[in-house]
Design a protein around this motif. Structure first.
Motif, PDB file in Angstrom:
ATOM      1  N   VAL B 168       0.811  -1.228   0.000  1.00  0.00           N
ATOM      2  CA  VAL B 168       0.000   0.000   0.000  1.00  0.00           C
ATOM      3  C   VAL B 168       0.837   1.267   0.000  1.00  0.00           C
ATOM      4  O   VAL B 168       0.337   2.337  -0.302  1.00  0.00           O
ATOM      5  CB  VAL B 168      -0.984   0.060   1.197  1.00  0.00           C
ATOM      6  N   ALA B 169       2.118   1.145   0.379  1.00  0.00           N
ATOM      7  CA  ALA B 169       2.942   2.358   0.448  1.00  0.00           C
ATOM      8  C   ALA B 169       4.318   2.052  -0.110  1.00  0.00           C
ATOM      9  O   ALA B 169       5.349   2.231   0.526  1.00  0.00           O
ATOM     10  CB  ALA B 169       3.046   2.846   1.894  1.00  0.00           C
ATOM     11  N   GLN B 170       4.282   1.586  -1.377  1.00  0.00           N
ATOM     12  CA  GLN B 170       5.510   1.107  -1.992  1.00  0.00           C
ATOM     13  C   GLN B 170       6.580   2.171  -2.091  1.00  0.00           C
ATOM     14  O   GLN B 170       7.762   1.884  -1.971  1.00  0.00           O
ATOM     15  CB  GLN B 170       5.156   0.634  -3.408  1.00  0.00           C
ATOM     16  N   ASP B 171       6.153   3.418  -2.271  1.00  0.00           N
ATOM     17  CA  ASP B 171       7.140   4.478  -2.463  1.00  0.00           C
ATOM     18  C   ASP B 171       7.900   4.821  -1.184  1.00  0.00           C
ATOM     19  O   ASP B 171       8.919   5.507  -1.234  1.00  0.00           O
ATOM     20  CB  ASP B 171       6.491   5.729  -3.080  1.00  0.00           C
TER      21      ASP B 171
ATOM     22  N   ILE D 189      -9.449   2.232  -6.661  1.00  0.00           N
ATOM     23  CA  ILE D 189      -8.424   3.260  -6.429  1.00  0.00           C
ATOM     24  C   ILE D 189      -7.208   2.622  -5.755  1.00  0.00           C
ATOM     25  O   ILE D 189      -6.732   3.059  -4.714  1.00  0.00           O
ATOM     26  CB  ILE D 189      -8.934   4.430  -5.555  1.00  0.00           C
ATOM     27  N   ASP D 190      -6.680   1.560  -6.362  1.00  0.00           N
ATOM     28  CA  ASP D 190      -5.569   0.810  -5.763  1.00  0.00           C
ATOM     29  C   ASP D 190      -4.733   0.238  -6.894  1.00  0.00           C
ATOM     30  O   ASP D 190      -5.157  -0.672  -7.601  1.00  0.00           O
ATOM     31  CB  ASP D 190      -6.131  -0.316  -4.876  1.00  0.00           C
ATOM     32  N   ILE D 191      -3.542   0.777  -7.053  1.00  0.00           N
ATOM     33  CA  ILE D 191      -2.726   0.377  -8.199  1.00  0.00           C
ATOM     34  C   ILE D 191      -2.303  -1.075  -8.102  1.00  0.00           C
ATOM     35  O   ILE D 191      -2.125  -1.755  -9.113  1.00  0.00           O
ATOM     36  CB  ILE D 191      -1.503   1.303  -8.350  1.00  0.00           C
ATOM     37  N   ASN D 192      -2.147  -1.570  -6.872  1.00  0.00           N
ATOM     38  CA  ASN D 192      -1.702  -2.951  -6.730  1.00  0.00           C
ATOM     39  C   ASN D 192      -2.785  -3.928  -7.163  1.00  0.00           C
ATOM     40  O   ASN D 192      -2.522  -4.901  -7.855  1.00  0.00           O
ATOM     41  CB  ASN D 192      -1.279  -3.215  -5.286  1.00  0.00           C
TER      42      ASN D 192
END
Lengths: 323, 264, 264, 323
Positions: B168-171, D189-192
């Protein structure tokens, strides 16, 4: 301007190993010798403790060796009697301990039986009261027959027995465990094999405080710098908490120094190298001094004159240099 | 690497039940098990569901110390609970944690000094966790300055750059690695760095693979400690190998076995 | 990560025999197999035993190109062999390699420009491989300056900081990682970095574990490419995971599968 | 002082997807519509190519919807006839394509049968010659019955069918594959999840150039910034070579904009918000403009006035701004 004295703080120390056993400990030695325990690099008394001074052993062979004349002169009267040889090494030449090498067991030489070898060990134990180092002939299979007999013969004496290698350590380790001796773990100037061998021996349940490292010293002029760097890493490993490197170190200086051409060739052959007897003594003493600087705790010598020089050197090195 | 076992945490159902029922079994099971796996510290967290966090923390600390001498890492946002735990700790503990928030700093550092505890400082403030390494490092700097102000030894300070879940917070991942690197330059001696490793793989698949890949990367950046799953053998093997590759342990063919058995 | 398959190398017995007997079988087997595993380039090395390296290189290049369109990385210290190979390459190749040694630099860069090839520059000179990162980086700088002088595009230059086996040269490991980090600051755009990964585990136990731990650490330091064993699935999984953690690929639950199948 | 123009160089581009099929392609459309193909961020013509202008669809329902009066006014005469509605959307209001939503299939509503739904699709296909988008009622189980029938009814027409989600994509994917349609893959709304769903669909062997991403746009004021960042990452992923993100994007603007209170409440209730009809048009148009800026290729609208505004906006965005 004030100079800031930067000191290292190490978390660990070299393990102590005690050799020999007195009567009350079940042996017949007059005293024991403890080596190791350092909490700093060699002789940096201002940074940590160097609780025991390094000790010097003289090598005794069970059969008359093919050594250089110069060496043989010191031992001519005792070459046929290892007990007398050991006694001379201790009483006359002041060795801290004796390193008995069982050359006679060599199958390509006299091929002595394990019992004959054990007999020699008994003889030497009777002749001297210092702790004893016993090293096999170097033939792996034969040593695996001889050393168990030696370990049994020396039961209770807390000997230092060698030489275990990565290829051949199990029999000797078992013998040391059964009869409660210490073991020399030898690696070929290779810290990784050094550590691995200690692991292998300890995996047989040998206590870590009964292992002494032989890092295979190179003689002066024969890779001595490389040995230094390996020994320094062993010590740094020990001080940094690597329990598999925190053993005292033994170096076989007499044997290595006398393998060098520089110790052996006469002045007539290389006039610019100078007097051979002096040169040979210095070659052995300098190799030994290097071993001490690199972190050796037990130095095995051959030449009593080299021993005398090193003895004085050690006294100076042990003078406290604390801030 | 300082390894902190994560398992005694009320977020886990067995521990939550143990706290509720005052059943020492699961707590002591994990205390022993993590000790055997080589824990240098045991994290102790009563979890969000504990009715009385102060009493729960006291009970956990006592129960754990009945079976192990491994020191504790007291993990709570309730500083009364932490202080109650510190009072009972037989060995110097770690306070987990304090953010870059002045009132909390003023509560934690004097308490840490009083009990001789180490402190984990989080790179977050009231506004939350910033994304980039510079902002994280700036918050670390605030905590370092505060430690200095309170006369707290910097070597006993662990900065936690706050790892977030990769799915969810790859960056945040590269920023955390960069923060570890930068924090090591904040002071001399530098503060230590620590991460809550399992966060990175929260709700991701291949959790062990993600954890061990990230820990190797973080160790290359200079990581000193991690709160982690000591039950994960592959993770411990990776840490042992990273130590070898960083020349922190001397290589020997048995290095994995040695690393595993180093506490026994 | 640019992945260069290491397997077509005369150091391997099957390839050595194939070169000797002019048997395309093993060479083409490994060409296809590495392509399927996702090779971006195939390293091609005739090995030290080849009687006529120029002829052997020509044969290898032809035989490989019969079964794959993956571009090649021509690996030899014999620049006549490399040039003979370049003449036959259907796609832009990589020249592997040139040290920081002027006569070799003068031979390699003009050749690379003529054939549109990329170049791997080694951080070593006539005196050998220095230990510390600063000295390695200085040699990299020499190669970067030379590339610039010859008008060779820096983006097409790969610096290889020369990984050594961990069981005999452990102290080089951290220096290699630091070199990778420093090289990325040498120019703008910076040169790429590459390592011969399998070197690190030469004669060590747990080779795959050592390889994959090191590659994660090197990727965290900024590694762009590696010559490696594409037959090692766990290694590829680690690379895929490191890319995710570095935010170079977008996480999805199937990321491992996607990474493995990206060439198919 | 000269300003250096920094340009990005991307290695990849968004995949092109073509909707509709002409007679010679086996369908009955008058033309096809191709979207995607971008090799840069939205409308940065100076950096790369934006080969196709974004297209605008108007939503048509199969049953009269419970929309706001303002919207219904535009369609009052055609609400009972989806074919006529579609024709009006295209001919009078200028929609590029029609998005038919099969609300009537909803089990909690009219619960129409698959065959009835298929019949509506046939009717719309006859009424207009533009490519068609068909979306189910939103009930997963029912859509799994309806959409295969729709796919069969539209065989040869190269429709764009939706909506596949991570929880429910297999039936629709299979239907699209069998009858050669395109699919809308929706993620929250979730790229993964967006990427994962594309992977899952492609693992069923659906060609990647028949997938369109619905990233679930948030309306203006309802998380639009977050949608923007997700869509930006999708585009950057596509440009960076991530084939599982390199699909054109569709956004459901009409539906989302009209869920917002701001589009619906009368001026009487919030006097400071101003005239509601104007506000509603702008709310939808602005949400659509945002979608375009974020990288949308297909925008589904409801209000023909919003469509008119966006059409003009697109013309301006497509003016080359190359250096």
């Amino acid at each position: 301007m004030a100079v800031e004295r930067i000191m290292e703080r190490y978390t660990s120390r070299v393990r102590e190993v005690t050799l020999g056993a007195t009567a009350e400990q079940g042996g017949t030695r007059s005293h024991t010798i403890t080596v190791g325990g350092d909490s700093t690099l060699p002789f940096l008394h201002f940074e940590g403790e160097v609780p025991h001074r390094p000790v010097l052993a003289l090598e005794v062979n069970d059969v008359p060796p093919a050594w250089h004349q110069l060496l043989l002169e010191h031992y001519r009267d005792v070459l046929d009697d290892p007990g007398a040889w050991a006694a001379k090494a201790v009483r006359q030449f002041g060795a801290d301990l004796v390193c008995l090498r069982l050359v006679g067991a060599d199958p390509d030489g006299e091929n002595r039986s394990p019992e004959e070898c054990a007999q020699v060990v008994r003889r030497v134990l009777e002749a001297v009261k210092v702790p004893l180092i016993v090293i096999g002939c170097g033939d792996a299979d034969k040593d695996n027959e001889v050393m168990p007999a030696v370990a049994e013969a020396g039961a209770g004496e807390n000997l230092l027995l060698g030489i275990a290698t990565q290829e051949n350590y199990k029999t000797l380790t078992a013998a040391c465990m059964v009869h409660k001796h210490n073991i020399i773990a030898q690696s070929p100037i290779d810290i990784n094999i050094c550590k691995q061998l200690n692991i292998l021996i300890s995996e047989m349940n040998m206590p870590l405080d009964r292992i002494v490292i032989d890092p295979t010293l190179g003689a002066l002029g024969y890779g001595i710098e490389y040995t230094y760097s390996i020994m320094e890493r062993i010590r740094l490993g020990a001080l940094g908490g690597d329990s598999m490197l925190a053993m005292p170190v033994i170096v076989n200086v007499g044997y290595e120094a006398w393998r060098a051409k520089e110790a052996n060739v006469p002045e007539s052959e290389f006039p610019r190298w100078g007097d051979q007897p002096t040169r040979a003594v210095l070659w052995e003493a300098m190799t030994g001094a290097h071993g001490l600087q690199a972190g050796a705790h037990i130095v095995i010598l051959r030449n009593p004159d080299a021993l005398r020089l090193l003895r004085r050197h050690i006294e100076q090195l042990m003078v406290p240099n604390r801030a | 690497m300082i390894l902190v076992g994560e398992r005694i945490n009320g977020m886990f159902r067995d521990i939550r039940r143990a706290i509720r029922d005052k059943d020492p079994g699961p707590v002591q099971h994990w205390a022993k098990r993590q000790e055997e796996a080589g824990a240098d510290y045991l994290d102790v967290n009563v979890g969000p569901a504990a009715e009385d966090p102060v009493e729960a923390m006291k009970w956990l600390v006592q129960v754990v110390q009945e079976v192990t001498e491994v020191p504790l890492c007291l993990d709570s946002t309730n500083y009364d609970a932490i202080e109650a735990g510190l009072r009972l700790c037989k060995k110097a503990a770690i306070i987990n944690s304090v953010p870059a928030d002045r009132p909390k700093i003023e509560r934690v550092f004097p308490m840490a000094k009083e009990y001789g505890a180490k402190v984990i400082g989080l790179t977050m403030d009231r506004k939350g966790i910033p994304k980039d390494a510079e902002a994280r490092t700036a918050l670390a700097m605030e905590i370092v300055a505060a430690a200095d102000e309170f006369g707290f030894p910097i070597e006993d300070l662990f900065i936690d750059p706050l790892v977030l879940p990769v799915n969810v917070a790859q960056d945040h991942g590269p920023e955390v690695l960069e923060t570890i690197r930068q924090v090591k330059n904040l002071a001399s001696p530098p503060p230590k760095t620590i991460i809550g490793l399992s966060n990175v793989s929260q709700k991701a698949v291949h959790r062990s693979l993600v954890d061990r890949t990230f820990v190797a990367m973080a160790m290359a950046a200079g990581l000193d400690a991690a709160i982690l799953n000591l039950d994960d053998d592959a993770l411990l093997d990776t840490i042992a190998t990273a130590r070898i590759l960083l020349n922190q342990d001397v290589y020997a063919d048995s290095y994995l076995k040695v690393f595993r058995s180093r506490r026994r």
